[in-house]
Structures are given as structure tokens and as C-alpha cells.
Enzyme design. Structure first.
Site, mmCIF file in Angstrom:
data_model
loop_
_atom_site.group_PDB
_atom_site.id
_atom_site.type_symbol
_atom_site.label_atom_id
_atom_site.label_comp_id
_atom_site.label_asym_id
_atom_site.label_seq_id
_atom_site.Cartn_x
_atom_site.Cartn_y
_atom_site.Cartn_z
ATOM 1 N N HIS A 1 0.857 -1.191 0.000
ATOM 2 C CA HIS A 1 0.000 0.000 0.000
ATOM 3 C C HIS A 1 0.883 1.226 0.000
ATOM 4 C CE1 HIS A 1 -3.148 2.841 1.123
ATOM 5 N NE2 HIS A 1 -3.981 1.921 0.680
ATOM 6 N N ASP B 1 -7.967 -5.378 0.277
ATOM 7 C CA ASP B 1 -8.513 -6.196 -0.794
ATOM 8 C C ASP B 1 -8.094 -7.652 -0.722
ATOM 9 O OD1 ASP B 1 -10.040 -4.269 -2.043
ATOM 10 O OD2 ASP B 1 -8.278 -3.415 -3.036
#
Ligand code: CMC
Length: 432
Positions: free
Chosen positions: A308, A366
Site C-alpha cells: 500500500h 482487498d
């Protein structure tokens, strides 16, 4: 504005430049470079906006090193455990948790704006049956601008509120139509007696030929996933909505730009990509081979659902979803889902691998969300659509905040020009 200043000196001219430093409630200090070009004829260069704050915002705070996510100051873990999506939507839009009366009024308004114009439903007929639902969502959300016209005053508070309520209420209806169109089933009208998540499940899975009972476990799971996805400060799609909206365009058109951005596999499309990846890996024995591919710089493969831009620690949303995944799969009678077992094993192997440890690559939101969506009976190509439904709240809240910010100007980045130097046009006969 604090007294602190960042002093830069230009070795070529010896000129010094003092930049004021701003401080937010939390987070690093921010050098205000607004005067840099005006006073020193210099730009800053920051591809991907790694070190650039593009705006002030009161909505969401992330501490990527500590793995902290706050909506209007409230930790995501507390909201996921104690709140519900509609209350969180109110919080993100209005800044405070609602009183019971405020919540009832808001809930009523969202429930009574769920229908879409019949002509808008006809738009779906123009799409081929195998159009990706995100393609349909991008087009149809943008088409809302044709129904709710640009003549509106974007700074008018009542217009802003009705836009917010309509957008949040109608996005599940549009999403469900996209799904029904792709499987050739008739569209199902919304039911205003149902809560947000239950109504969505009803529009997705009911058919006119049978009665459909919403599974409360499924509705609860969906509601919680929506809380986790509702906002994430200046992520790519939210920044897209702000940039599009900064020109004063129709707000529905700005949201459609956000949907388009979200679709990409580096952003919201990752939940679909994770499931495809897990299916491709197929067996725990194959994991080392895929880990090696992910580490190979000559191979485009990345471990989807890992890494991320902001989190250099466990994504707090992933922690909540991971815990919930066990519970939900068990309650839906799908606890032995081989993909979940594969995901757990893949996570363990990656977390213990030097490459992932050194680069601080942890599972993100996710990594597990797709497994829950699959257990709820959704096809893979609908996963990002579900993300878009939830993130609509964040997009709308940011669009309103940006529109009302007195410092807001049209977004217009600059560049380092690296093309040809100025030259004169030559007639074709003069060119070699
Ligand atoms: N697998 C393998 N290597 C990776 C991965 C990954 N998933 N993510 C990052 N890296 C490596 C990358 O190759 C780079 O290595 P090096 O320094 O040697 O060049 C380093 O880690 C830093 O990565 P980056 O691409 O510079 O980081 P970024 O901040 O630009 O990208 C990201 C962040 C999320 C796009 C990226 O981690 C990624 O592509 N992850 C997979 C896709 C994904 O799961 N996206 C969902 C994000 S969370 C949901 C949302 O908010 O949208």
C-alpha cells in the site's frame, strides 16, 4: 499557521527561500510551497504525489506506520464493531455521529431516493451482455448528470445535500442493474422497507418468479465491508473526484471519474485481481513459484492484495476483514473454502519472506474482501462495483468539502518539460 519554516537555498544563486510549515491535528508537518513559483520561479517534482498534500481535509486520517485509520477521529475498528454503514455515511458527510432523530431523517432520505429514472434503466440495453459491470457503472453514473442538470449551483448547501443523498441512495440500484444486465435477468426495483445492505442484496439476487429472503448474516457482512471501504483520505479515485470537481463540473460527472479511476488493479480493481490470482495459484504447493514471480523484477506479476502507498504496516481494514472472514464463512456454511485456506497460507509465506519484510508489504483491504464477496454469491467482476458503492460516500464527502473550501482552486499540476527545445517549422522538402 505555525512559526516553523523550511529554509531552502539555491546553490546557483545563493538565494534563500523560507517556506511556512503547516501542522494538522495528526501527521507530519507540511511545507507550504504555494509561494515557491511566484517568488522563486521553481516547481517541485513529486511523481505519484508521494510527498504532496493536495488539500486540507477534516474527514479521514491514516497513520501508515502505525496502521491507524480514523473517520472524523473515530478508529475504524470501533466503527466496524459498533456502528452501521448509514451512520458512518452520516458521520463522513456531516462530521459528527448523528442523534437518533438525525439518523432517522437521514436514513429515510436515503431510502426514499433509491429509484432511478426509467429512462436511465433503458441505458443498460445499450451495453453488450458481457460488458464489465465497472464499465456500465462508469457510464451510467456519469449519465446521472443528464438527469440532474449542471444548472445547479455547486456551492448551494441544499443542492449539495440532495446530490449527496441521491448519489448514495442510487448507486446500489445502478450497480444491481449492471449485474442483472450482465446475467440477463430482469431489473429488480428497490425496496425502501429494507436497510441499505439488505436492499442491495434484494436487488442483486431476487427474481420476479420467486420470493427472496435476505440472509441477515450476508447483509451484516456487506454492511461491515461497506464501513471499511467508505473512505480512505486522498486515494487515487478520491483525488480524481476532487480534481474533476475542481473545474466546477457537474458533481455526478465528477463521481463517474472516481468510478473510472477505482477500476484499475492497483486501486479498487485489486479485489477482483486477488481472487483471479488465488484461482490461478490453485494449490498451496504452487505458492513458492508465485512468490518468486512477485519478487522477479523482470516479471510484471505482483502479489495482488499486498502493499500500500500509505500503510507500511498491517492495513487495519485487512485485520478486521481477516477476523470477520472466519466468522462469516462459518455462518454461511463455507468454512472449508479452499481459496480462504490458500489465502491464509499465502499471507503467512509472504509475511515471513525477506523481500516482503524489507519492503514492508503487508496484506491490504482487498486481500480478504473478495473471499467474502465470493461467499455471498457475487461473481468476481462485481467485487470492484461493491467497493465503488461504499466509496461513493467518501467521494461525495470530499467533493462537498472541496467545493466549500475557500482555498480551493482548479487543480492544475505543473511539469518538468523534457521534450524538444524550441525550433522552427520546416517545409517537407527541407526535412531530411
Ligand atoms: N508484490 C510485489 N512487489 C511489490 C508489491 C506487490 N504487491 N507492491 C509493491 N511491491 C514492490 C515494488 O515492486 C517496489 O519495489 P522496488 O522498490 O524494488 O522498486 C516496492 O515494493 C514499492 O512499491 P511501489 O509500487 O513503489 O509502491 P506504490 O506505493 O507506488 O504502490 C501499490 C502501492 C498498492 C500500487 C502496490 O503495492 C501494488 O501494486 N500492490 C498490489 C495491488 C493492490 O493490492 N492494490 C490495492 C491497494 S489497497 C486498496 C485501495 O486502496 O485501492
Amino acid at each position: 499557521m505555525s512559526e516553523q519554516k523550511l529554509v531552502l537555498s539555491d546553490p546557483a544563486t545563493g538565494k534563500q527561500c523560507e517556506l511556512p510549515v503547516r501542522k494538522g491535528t495528526h501527521g507530519p508537518a507540511v511545507a507550504d510551497i504555494g509561494s515557491l513559483y511566484r517568488e522563486h520561479a521553481m516547481f517541485t517534482y513529486d511523481p505519484g504525489f508521494v510527498s504532496t498534500a493536495s488539500c486540507r481535509s477534516d474527514i479521514t486520517y491514516i497513520d501508515g506506520n502505525q496502521g491507524i485509520l480514523l473517520y472524523r477521529g473515530y478508529p475504524i475498528e470501533q466503527l466496524a464493531e459498533k456502528s452501521n454503514f448509514i451512520e458512518v455515511a452520516y458521520l463522513l458527510l456531516y462530521g459528527e455521529l448523528p442523534t437518533q432523530t438525525q439518523l432517522d431523517t437521514f436514513n429515510h432520505s436515503i431510502r426514499y431516493h433509491t429509484m432511478i429514472h426509467e429512462s436511465l434503466r433503458d441505458f443498460f440495453r445499450g451495453f453488450h451482455y458481457d460488458a464489465h459491470p465497472m464499465a456500465m457503472l462508469t457510464g451510467v453514473v456519469g449519465s446521472l448528470s443528464a438527469f440532474y442538470n449542471a444548472a445547479q449551483d455547486t456551492r448551494n448547501k441544499d443542492d449539495q445535500e440532495i446530490f449527496a443523498h441521491r448519489m448514495i441512495a442510487k448507486i446500489p440500484t445502478i450497480a444491481a442493474c449492471a449485474y442483472k444486465h450482465s446475467i440477463g435477468q430482469p431489473f429488480v426495483y428497490p425496496r425502501n422497507d429494507l436497510d441499505y445492505a439488505s436492499n442491495l442484496l434484494h436487488m442483486l439476487f431476487a427474481v420476479p418468479a420467486e420470493t427472496y429472503e435476505v440472509d441477515p448474516v450476508a447483509a451484516q457482512a456487506l454492511d461491515m465491508l461497506f464501513i471499511l471501504h467508505a473512505d480512505h483520505e486522498q486515494n487515487a479515485s478520491t483525488s480524481t473526484v476532487r480534481l474533476a470537481g475542481s473545474s466546477g463540473t457537474n458533481p455526478y460527472a465528477a463521481i463517474s471519474a472516481g468510478v473510472a479511476c477505482l477500476w484499475g488493479p492497483a486501486h479498487g480493481g485489486a479485489n477482483e485481481a486477488v481472487l483471479n490470482m488465488l484461482e490461478q495459484i490453485g494449490d498451496v504447493k504452487q505458492i513458492p513459484q508465485y512468490i518468486a514471480k512477485a519478487k522477479d523484477k523482470n516479471d510484471a506479476f505482483r502479489l495482488m492484495g499486498f502493499g500500500h502507498r500509505v500503510y507500511k504496516n498491517y492495513d487495519p481494514r485487512a485485520t478486521v476483514i481477516r477476523g470477520m472472514c472466519h466468522k462469516i464463512l462459518q455462518r454461511l456454511g463455507k468454512e472449508n473454502d479452499p481459496l480462504f485456506e490458500l489465502a491464509l497460507e499465502l499471507e503467512q509465506i509472504a509475511l515471513n519472506d525477506e523481500y516482503f519484510k524489507e519492503k514492508k508489504l503487508y496484506p491490504n483491504v482487498d486481500f480478504y474482501s473478495g473471499i467474502i464477496y465470493k461467499a455471498l454469491g457475487l461473481p468476481t467482476n462485481m467485487f470492484t462495483v461493491m467497493f465503488a458503492i461504499a466509496r461513493t460516500v467518501g467521494w461525495v464527502a470530499h467533493w462537498i468539502e472541496m467545493t466549500n473550501d475557500p482555498e480551493q482552486r482548479i487543480g492544475r499540476p505543473r511539469q518538468i518539460y523534457t521534450g524538444a527545445a524550441q525550433r522552427d517549422y520546416l517545409d517537407p522538402a527541407q526535412r531530411d
